[in-house]
Design a protein around this motif. Structure first.
Motif, PDB file in Angstrom:
ATOM      1  N   MET A   1       0.637  -1.550  -0.100  1.00 27.87           N
ATOM      2  CA  MET A   1      -0.455  -0.451   0.449  1.00 27.87           C
ATOM      3  C   MET A   1       0.973   1.021   0.564  1.00 27.87           C
ATOM      4  O   MET A   1       1.325   1.309   0.865  1.00 27.87           O
ATOM      5  N   LYS A   2       0.250   2.177  -0.861  1.00 27.11           N
ATOM      6  CA  LYS A   2       1.513   3.084  -1.092  1.00 27.11           C
ATOM      7  C   LYS A   2       1.369   4.463  -0.363  1.00 27.11           C
ATOM      8  O   LYS A   2      -0.054   3.994   1.352  1.00 27.11           O
ATOM      9  N   HIS A   3       2.468   5.554   0.906  1.00 23.10           N
ATOM     10  CA  HIS A   3       1.938   6.208   1.696  1.00 23.10           C
ATOM     11  C   HIS A   3       0.672   7.305   1.414  1.00 23.10           C
ATOM     12  O   HIS A   3      -0.064   7.051   2.133  1.00 23.10           O
ATOM     13  N   SER A   4       0.289   7.597   0.472  1.00 23.93           N
ATOM     14  CA  SER A   4      -1.279   8.124  -0.160  1.00 23.93           C
ATOM     15  C   SER A   4      -2.403   7.713   0.448  1.00 23.93           C
ATOM     16  O   SER A   4      -3.193   7.808   1.364  1.00 23.93           O
ATOM     17  N   GLN A   5      -2.041   6.039   0.293  1.00 25.08           N
ATOM     18  CA  GLN A   5      -3.184   5.827   0.325  1.00 25.08           C
ATOM     19  C   GLN A   5      -3.691   5.194   1.493  1.00 25.08           C
ATOM     20  O   GLN A   5      -4.383   5.193   2.192  1.00 25.08           O
ATOM     21  N   VAL A   6      -1.975   4.652   1.900  1.00 27.38           N
ATOM     22  CA  VAL A   6      -2.261   4.350   4.191  1.00 27.38           C
ATOM     23  C   VAL A   6      -2.816   6.086   4.424  1.00 27.38           C
ATOM     24  O   VAL A   6      -3.611   5.533   5.359  1.00 27.38           O
ATOM     25  N   VAL A   7      -2.777   6.777   4.098  1.00 28.83           N
ATOM     26  CA  VAL A   7      -2.980   7.990   4.809  1.00 28.83           C
ATOM     27  C   VAL A   7      -4.849   8.730   4.525  1.00 28.83           C
ATOM     28  O   VAL A   7      -5.337   8.476   5.624  1.00 28.83           O
ATOM     29  N   GLN A   8      -4.864   7.434   3.093  1.00 27.21           N
ATOM     30  CA  GLN A   8      -6.453   7.970   2.919  1.00 27.21           C
ATOM     31  C   GLN A   8      -7.612   6.858   3.794  1.00 27.21           C
ATOM     32  O   GLN A   8      -8.381   7.203   4.518  1.00 27.21           O
ATOM     33  N   ALA A   9      -6.814   5.544   3.812  1.00 25.11           N
ATOM     34  CA  ALA A   9      -7.159   5.170   4.602  1.00 25.11           C
ATOM     35  C   ALA A   9      -7.729   5.552   6.193  1.00 25.11           C
ATOM     36  O   ALA A   9      -8.396   5.145   7.108  1.00 25.11           O
ATOM     37  N   ARG A  10      -6.233   5.972   6.768  1.00 24.27           N
ATOM     38  CA  ARG A  10      -6.136   6.680   8.125  1.00 24.27           C
ATOM     39  C   ARG A  10      -7.434   7.869   8.410  1.00 24.27           C
ATOM     40  O   ARG A  10      -8.024   7.658   9.213  1.00 24.27           O
ATOM     41  N   GLN A  11      -8.071   8.224   7.086  1.00 25.22           N
ATOM     42  CA  GLN A  11      -8.565   9.358   7.197  1.00 25.22           C
ATOM     43  C   GLN A  11     -10.342   9.017   7.350  1.00 25.22           C
ATOM     44  O   GLN A  11     -10.518   9.915   7.919  1.00 25.22           O
ATOM     45  N   ARG A  12     -10.855   7.383   6.703  1.00 23.35           N
ATOM     46  CA  ARG A  12     -11.515   7.099   6.827  1.00 23.35           C
ATOM     47  C   ARG A  12     -11.659   6.263   8.449  1.00 23.35           C
ATOM     48  O   ARG A  12     -13.133   6.576   8.758  1.00 23.35           O
ATOM     49  N   VAL A  13     -10.557   5.886   8.933  1.00 21.47           N
ATOM     50  CA  VAL A  13     -10.850   5.193   9.859  1.00 21.47           C
ATOM     51  C   VAL A  13     -11.502   6.645  11.064  1.00 21.47           C
ATOM     52  O   VAL A  13     -12.247   6.023  12.203  1.00 21.47           O
ATOM     53  N   LEU A  14     -10.019   7.054  11.182  1.00 20.10           N
ATOM     54  CA  LEU A  14     -10.544   8.381  12.270  1.00 20.10           C
ATOM     55  C   LEU A  14     -11.951   9.320  11.826  1.00 20.10           C
ATOM     56  O   LEU A  14     -12.878   9.969  12.410  1.00 20.10           O
ATOM     57  N   ARG A  15     -12.459   9.625  10.819  1.00 20.66           N
ATOM     58  CA  ARG A  15     -13.951  10.219  10.610  1.00 20.66           C
ATOM     59  C   ARG A  15     -15.043   8.878  11.181  1.00 20.66           C
ATOM     60  O   ARG A  15     -16.206   9.487  11.628  1.00 20.66           O
ATOM     61  N   ARG A  16     -15.033   7.921  11.396  1.00 16.74           N
ATOM     62  CA  ARG A  16     -15.800   6.592  12.488  1.00 16.74           C
ATOM     63  C   ARG A  16     -15.005   7.250  13.918  1.00 16.74           C
ATOM     64  O   ARG A  16     -16.023   6.185  14.871  1.00 16.74           O
ATOM     65  N   LEU A  17     -14.179   7.710  14.278  1.00 10.62           N
ATOM     66  CA  LEU A  17     -14.186   8.488  15.650  1.00 10.62           C
ATOM     67  C   LEU A  17     -16.006   9.165  16.605  1.00 10.62           C
ATOM     68  O   LEU A  17     -16.691   9.356  15.677  1.00 10.62           O
TER      69      LEU A  17
END
Length: 115
Positions: A1-17
């Motif tokens: 997984m590319k860094h940009s994809q990891v950052v996007q995945a992290r943003q998706r996870v954070l939206r579920r807080l």
């Protein structure tokens, strides 16, 4: 997984807080209190059911908060939010560890062989 994809995945996870204002840590317990004397209900062995939020602290100390019956659904929801928060933090930590690894180099573009 590319860094940009990891950052996007992290943003998706954070939206579920969950809402951090609606979080509590501990365990919800239903206990029975019995009076020593003068209570016919306790003398019959029934006792009085009560709800308690028990929170553990370092050193083996615990705090118990007595709850009214109408507070129990709210405490259950807040406990659920706490566990969601805890799981989300773990996911973010895993994704951040991926960001610490060097990104794989991109393969060199292929060139066509000339005849």
């Amino acid at each position: 997984m590319k860094h940009s994809q990891v950052v996007q995945a992290r943003q998706r996870v954070l939206r579920r807080l969950p809402d951090l204002g609606e979080v509590v840590r501990g365990s919800l317990l239903e206990r029975v209190i019995r009076h020593r004397r003068g209570c016919p209900k306790c003398a019959a062995g029934d006792g009085h059911p009560v709800w308690v939020l028990t929170v553990g602290y370092p050193g083996g100390r615990t705090r118990q908060v007595s709850l009214r019956a109408e507070q129990v659904p709210q405490v259950r929801a807040w406990l659920g939010n706490y566990y969601k928060l805890k799981a989300t933090v773990e996911q973010v930590c895993e994704l951040n560890q991926r960001l610490l690894r060097p990104e794989a180099p991109r393969p060199a573009p292929r060139t066509r062989a000339r005849d």
